[in-house]
Structures are given as C-alpha cells and as structure tokens.
Design an enzyme around this catalytic site. Structure first.
Site, PDB file in Angstrom:
ATOM      1  N   ILE A 143       0.848   8.993  31.974  1.00 48.91           N
ATOM      2  CA  ILE A 143       1.613  10.187  32.336  1.00 48.91           C
ATOM      3  C   ILE A 143       1.207  11.412  31.528  1.00 48.91           C
ATOM      4  CG2 ILE A 143       3.620   8.895  33.153  1.00 48.91           C
ATOM      5  CD1 ILE A 143       4.977   9.403  30.501  1.00 48.91           C
ATOM      6  N   GLY A 144       0.340  11.253  30.525  1.00 47.18           N
ATOM      7  CA  GLY A 144      -0.065  12.418  29.751  1.00 47.18           C
ATOM      8  C   GLY A 144      -1.095  12.055  28.702  1.00 47.18           C
ATOM      9  N   MET A 148      -4.321  13.442  19.978  1.00 50.17           N
ATOM     10  CA  MET A 148      -4.439  12.243  19.158  1.00 50.17           C
ATOM     11  C   MET A 148      -4.090  10.964  19.901  1.00 50.17           C
ATOM     12  SD  MET A 148      -5.385  13.754  16.465  1.00 50.17           S
ATOM     13  CE  MET A 148      -5.330  15.420  15.813  1.00 50.17           C
ATOM     14  N   ALA A 149      -3.358  11.066  20.992  1.00 50.40           N
ATOM     15  CA  ALA A 149      -2.877   9.853  21.656  1.00 50.40           C
ATOM     16  C   ALA A 149      -2.724  10.088  23.149  1.00 50.40           C
ATOM     17  CB  ALA A 149      -1.542   9.414  21.052  1.00 50.40           C
ATOM     18  N   ASP A 181       6.400  22.265  15.153  1.00 55.41           N
ATOM     19  CA  ASP A 181       5.871  22.688  16.461  1.00 55.41           C
ATOM     20  C   ASP A 181       6.999  22.844  17.478  1.00 55.41           C
ATOM     21  OD1 ASP A 181       3.899  23.518  18.156  1.00 55.41           O
ATOM     22  OD2 ASP A 181       3.256  21.513  18.751  1.00 55.41           O
TER      23      ASP A 181
END
Length: 701
Positions: A18-19, A23-24, A135
């Site tokens: 889904i995304g 980094m992951a 963030d």
C-alpha cells in the site's frame, strides 16, 4: 519487496503493498491470530544489511509500541522473520489532513481547533514517552472515516552509516522548525512549531513560507517574519495569537509543551477574541524574538541541504517512513546561533578557555546598550523640560496607540463585539443597521477598520445586520409575460426561468402561476420563475369521428353529446336501411375539433305506396293491440312492466324520439320485428322497463 501471501512471525499474512518510503515498504496485512487487518512496515533490503540501522529500527519500533493512544497510529508488534525486519501497526482507513485541506481549501476556526486538539492529545502521549516526532505535517495526520484524527510516523530516520541518509533529523522543509533547519537540537518545541505551521495551513489554505528550492524555504524559516494569517482570511484574534506563538523562531518563546497549547485552544473556543495568549519575551522570560544568522551560517546551511531533497514526498501513503532513537530533551540557546555547538564545547573543555562571543551577539549587546543610553537621556531631558513643550511635567500622559481588533463579519453579536473591543482597550458604539445576508444583530462593518491603529479608549463604530431584506412576490396570474416581468422587477426581484404548459383556464401567453407563489415573503433580489399557458391542449380538443351508418340514431346522438359534436338531422325513405337507422352522415372518419357539426339522415323505411287512411291506422292499432295481447312476439312475453297500444304512443318510428322527450324520459331502445299485418316503420307496441326506459317494437312489414 515482500511477496503477497507470505506470513511473517507465523501470524501476519501479507496481502498487498500500500505504500513505500525511503527506508521501508508498507503492506496491508491480516493478523491471523486476532483476525484483523493491520499495516506491516518492512525494512528495505539495503538497510537490513546495516547492523547500526537495524538496532535503530528495533529501538524506535519498541518505543513507539509502548505508546497506546486513540490519536496515534498505534504499533502492535515488532519482529524479524527470515531476515525481514518488520513492524506491525494499526491500519487506518481515511484521508490525510493534506487531502482534506485540498478538498475544502480553508477550514473553519472550529475545525482547526478540533483537529489540533486531537493532534495535541496524541503528541502529549508521544512526548511523555520521550519521543520527538520531528515531522509533523498534514501528510502525517490522518482523519479516519469515523472522524478520528490520528498522527502517523514516529520520528524521521537519523543518519545511518550509509551516506545516502541525511545526518540531521530533518522533516519536510515547509513545516520544519528553524533549529531543525540549522541542524540544531530538537525537542518538544520543535514539534509545536510544526503544529503551528500545520494550523496556519488549515486556516489559510497555504503554507507561510514557500520558494523555488528547499534551501530558499529553509532560509525563510530562519530569517523572515511570518505573515499573520489574518492578512489572508478573517479569523478570531485568540486563534491567530496561538498560531503566532507556536511559530516563534526562538523555541523559548513558543509553548513549552502541548498541554499548555491545548489549554489555550480550548479557551479560544469559548473566548475567540480574548487577549489571553502571552506572546513575546514576557511569556516565559525569554530573550529576543528573532536572531538573524551570519553569512558563514548561511553558507553552511546551503551546504547542508542537498538540492535533490524533495519536500513534496515521493510517496503519499497512509504511513510515512523514518526512525530516530536520539530523543534529546534539552535545548541550548547557543545552538540556535551556530551549528558547531559540540565543537565549541569540546574546545572549551580541552583549553579551559571560553569560546569567543559571536559577531552577531556583539551587535545585539551593542544595540541594547545604545537603547539603554537613549532611554536614560530621554528621561533626563523630560525631567528638565527639554522635551514636551517646556513645562517638564510628568503628569501629562503619553498617548498610547493600539491595533483595532477584528469585529465585523465574524458572527459577533453587539454584546460579544463590545466585550472584544473593551478587552483591546476600545469603546464600542452602534452607528446603525443595514440589510445583510448575515444573521440579524451581528456586526457587519466597523470604523476604524481591522488592523488600523487607533488611540486606546477611542470608539469603534459598528453597523449591525438587520437580516436579509424581504419583499412579497406579486400576484401576476393572468398577466402576459411582459406585464408580469415589470411587476416582479418593480418589487426588487428578478425573473428566472419561464416554462409552459397547457391550460383550460388561461389563454395562451398568460401566466398560470409563479415559483415562489404569489404572496410569499422572499429575500430582495430573489428569482421568481414563471409558468405560462400554451392554451388548451390540442389533443383534448380533437375528436375521432366514427361511422354510424346502419346503426340506430340513438348511437350517433349519444356519441355526439359525449364528445361535444353538434348534429344536423334529416329524414328520408330507404328500402335498404331500417326505420330509425342512419342512412348516411356527412363525416364518417378522421378527426375534428369539438363543436364541429355532423349532418346525418335517418331512414323512414321504404316509401309507402299510398297514404294510409285514418281508419286503417286504427285497424293497424287494433292489430298491434291484438298482437300485443296475443303475445305476437317472443320478446314481449313475461314482461311485468306491461305494454300499451300505439293509440297512446308514437305511431311511426320517426315519432319515437319526440314522443319520449315529451314524456320526460329520453332513454329508449328500438327492436324490429317482421309483421305483414303492420306497415313497415310503424310501431307495433312499446313497453316501459323497470329503469324507466322504453322499448319500442317497430314493424319490418
């Protein structure tokens, strides 16, 4: 990339990707133990090979997993399976705050406060867990389908040993705090700055600082004063002050924690124009508002940013990426002025000497000294009469000026506006009322206008709304369109659409009705729609003609009466058509308008050889009587209504219609019988039925 269908930890089944972040990768998964959908974040391959970053991933995941809060995207589990490091999180269905702002353009003050209060509730739990998000931005705030606000992505990634990662905890440049932009330490106040920028965007629909490059935007965070949001949109005074306090460049001038921020937000709901927000150095005994950076710092900042850095987020998924296990609680003011704080401190420790004061600090101290000297000189001069016209009296009060508060078009009643004016140091006076689309009794105009400077204690004149001006829709039924338009416009209304329909009541071109209907009270300037007559429906006025030739006359006359057709009757002898039946008619087919006259000829039977003598008629009557008495026709037998001879009824078939009219009952039937003793067309007998109608029996000869 993890293949669909793989089960991690003998529990979490990967369903679909889904995304993806820096980094992951993030996958939708299913927890086969608890039978629920989850989000699974899996560390990318290039970072799985770096032991330092693996430790950071585990540490951050475990810290986030310890935070359970309804306003946080919660972390359920963390683990490793077949070399895959994964984090299991709550799966949230909804849209990001960024998408919500784009959809609505600007949010109302109440929406801004409601969303921010939920963000504060989540961040309070995060900060208590000694985690700094770093963030906060609308892309990392999700509004679920149930309306719940949740903060995602705990902490952006700090430097791994790989050179591909920035060495600073930098968030998205549009929302990053000045200390983050300069590579300094970040704490709770850094997150509060980002919350303030997010509030600014919610209320105005725009970010306060934008530019052609990330470096240009970062420089604006450091050097430029933020434009008050009220310059773009009208808004409550207290909410603006809260936003400005959150976005102070000096962290010590911001809210020290989100708890105090939430308190002021709740107070703003009940007192939107209150002057309760403490801004500036007086708030917490802090120093100056803004410190400009030196040219050397500017060059360092430009070197710090990579031109390829993209703040627009290469992915915009439910779960962003990045981790950080360095959660510093402290903040040093010197860090705001130089990126080399650790270098200066180390130098002091080794040499025993204090670092030299920066050029900027020297300038500030010099300016403060000059101001002190000027103030002292002015005080002495005033005491001896050098200023102020010679008397030197300190009893003369200095005129104080203040900014005029915003009172108009915020929905404030007279009492609310008066309270807001008095809190700002002004008086309020109502100068009049005007019709307006604003609620009746609310302030719609003010003098002086918002943002102007005026003497404290002076009067602000306001105009209150009288509500919308209403007029009565005039009655224009029966008027032609031109006349109706004049009447409607004379009332301050306008004519909208005009439609047509058939009408039996109104002639073609006349107004049948209006919408809104006549007599209704509507706002001045409203639109009135007209329905105009097309006249009578032609289909309703046309009749399909039928042929009645050979049929009894009564069939034609009944049809003509029912359909609005006029008739013209005549008689003639016919050897082919029975007495009382139609020999011919002028129209036998097609369509005609109602009111058309159709002529027809009724048969008198065959033409007689000679005129019947009167006594012969009597004999025939007697014969008819005899036939009646003797049951000469099967149709007459068993009739309880009785019968009469022709002596007291019509003699010939042609006389039947006039006879029944004279007797007051126009309903009758005619039956024909062969009877050689009675002349053709002569009535043999008649009977009156139970419903009052007559049946006449006519001879066929």
């Amino acid at each position: 990339m993890v293949k669909d269908g793989i089960v991690l930890g003998e529990r979490y089944e990967i369903l679909s990707k889904i995304g993806a972040g820096g980094m992951a990768d993030v996958y939708k998964g299913r927890d086969n133990v608890l039978n629920r959908y989850v989000a699974v974040k899996v560390l990318k391959k290039e970072y799985r090979e770096d032991e330092t970053y693996v430790k950071k991933f585990r540490s951050e995941a475990q810290a986030a997993a310890g935070i359970m809060n309804p306003n946080i995207v919660n972390v359920y589990d963390v683990g490793v399976d077949r070399g895959l490091y994964y984090m299991v999180m709550e799966l949230v269905e909804g849209i990001t705050l960024k998408e919500y702002i784009a959809k609505k353009e600007k949010l109302t003050p109440k929406e801004v406060i409601s969303i921010t209060l939920q963000v504060c509730a989540g961040m309070e739990a995060v900060h208590k867990g000694h985690i700094i998000h770093r963030d906060i931005k609308p892309q990392n705030i999700i509004i679920s389908n149930e309306g719940k606000v949740k903060v995602t992505d705990f902490g952006i990634a700090k430097a791994a040993s790989s050179n591909t990662t920035s060495s600073n905890a930098m968030g998205s440049v549009h929302y990053t705090s000045p200390e983050q932009a300069r590579g300094g330490f970040s704490d709770e106040k850094s997150d509060i700055y980002s919350i303030g920028i997010t509030m600014y965007e919610m209320v105005t629909g725009r970010v306060p600082f934008d530019g052609d490059s990330t470096v240009a935007i970062a420089m604006k965070h450091l050097q430029e004063e933020i434009v008050p949001p009220s310059e773009y949109v009208p808004m409550p005074y207290s909410l603006e002050q809260i936003i400005l306090k959150c976005t102070q460049k000096n962290p010590d001038l911001r809210y020290p924690n989100v708890t105090l921020l939430a308190q002021d937000l709740r107070r703003s709901l009940s007192d939107p124009n209150g002057d309760f927000v403490k801004n500036g150095a007086a708030a917490y005994g802090a120093g100056a508002d803004t410190v400009m950076i030196s040219e050397s710092d500017r060059r360092k900042l430009q070197n710090q940013y990579d031109d390829e850095y993209d703040d627009d987020d290469r992915y915009d998924d439910e779960y962003d990426d990045g981790y950080d296990d360095d959660h510093d609680d402290g903040y040093d003011d010197d860090d705001y002025d130089t990126r080399n704080l650790k270098t200066h401190r180390n130098k002091e420790e080794h040499t025993g000497k204090k670092p030299k004061m920066s050029n900027m600090m020297k300038i500030i101290i010099a300016l403060v000294a000059v101001l002190v000297v000027c103030a002292a000189a002015y005080g002495i001069g005033s005491a001896v009469g050098l200023f102020g016209g010679g008397s030197g009296s300190q009893e003369e009060e200095e005129v104080r000026m203040a900014d005029v508060p915003n009172l108009a078009n915020l929905g404030l009643t007279e009492d609310q506006a008066r309270e807001a004016a008095e809190k700002a140091g002004f008086k309020l006076e109502v100068s009049g009322t005007e019709a307006s689309d604003q609620d009746e009794g609310t302030v719609i105009d003010q003098d002086p206008e918002y943002g102007e400077e005026a003497e404290r204690g002076s009067t602000i004149n306001v105009v209150l709304s009288a509500g919308p001006s209403t007029v009565t829709v005039p009655d224009v039924t029966g008027d032609d369109v031109s006349t109706a338009t004049e009447k409607i416009e004379a009332e301050g209304l306008s004519v909208g659409s005009t439609s047509e329909e058939y009408s039996d009541e109104y002639d073609e071109g006349e107004v049948i009705r209006t919408t809104p209907s006549s007599g209704s009270e509507v706002e001045e300037g409203s639109t009135v729609n007209l329905v105009v007559s097309q006249g009578v429906n032609p289909e309703d006025e046309m009749v399909t003609v039928q042929s009645f030739v050979g049929m009894p006359e009564r069939n034609l006359t009944s049809w003509a009466e029912d359909n609005g057709i006029n008739v013209d009757r005549s008689e003639d002898y016919s050897d082919d058509v029975g007495v009382g039946r139609i020999i011919s008619q002028s129209l036998t087919s097609g369509t005609v308008a109602k009111g058309t006259t159709i002529s027809y000829v009724v048969s008198l039977g065959g033409e007689p050889d000679e005129e019947e003598p009167s006594d012969s008629s009597n004999n025939n009557d007697n014969n008819s009587s005899d036939n009646t008495n003797n049951g000469g026709s099967d149709s007459s037998s068993g009739n309880d209504s009785g019968s009469s001879t022709s002596s007291d009824g019509p003699v010939w078939e042609s006389n039947i219609a006039s006879w029944v009219q004279e007797n007051g009952n126009p309903k009758y039937n005619v039956e024909y019988e062969k009877n050689s003793s009675v002349s053709r067309g002569q009535v043999i007998r008649y009977e009156q039925n139970s419903d009052g109608s007559y049946t006449f029996y006519v001879s066929l000869g």
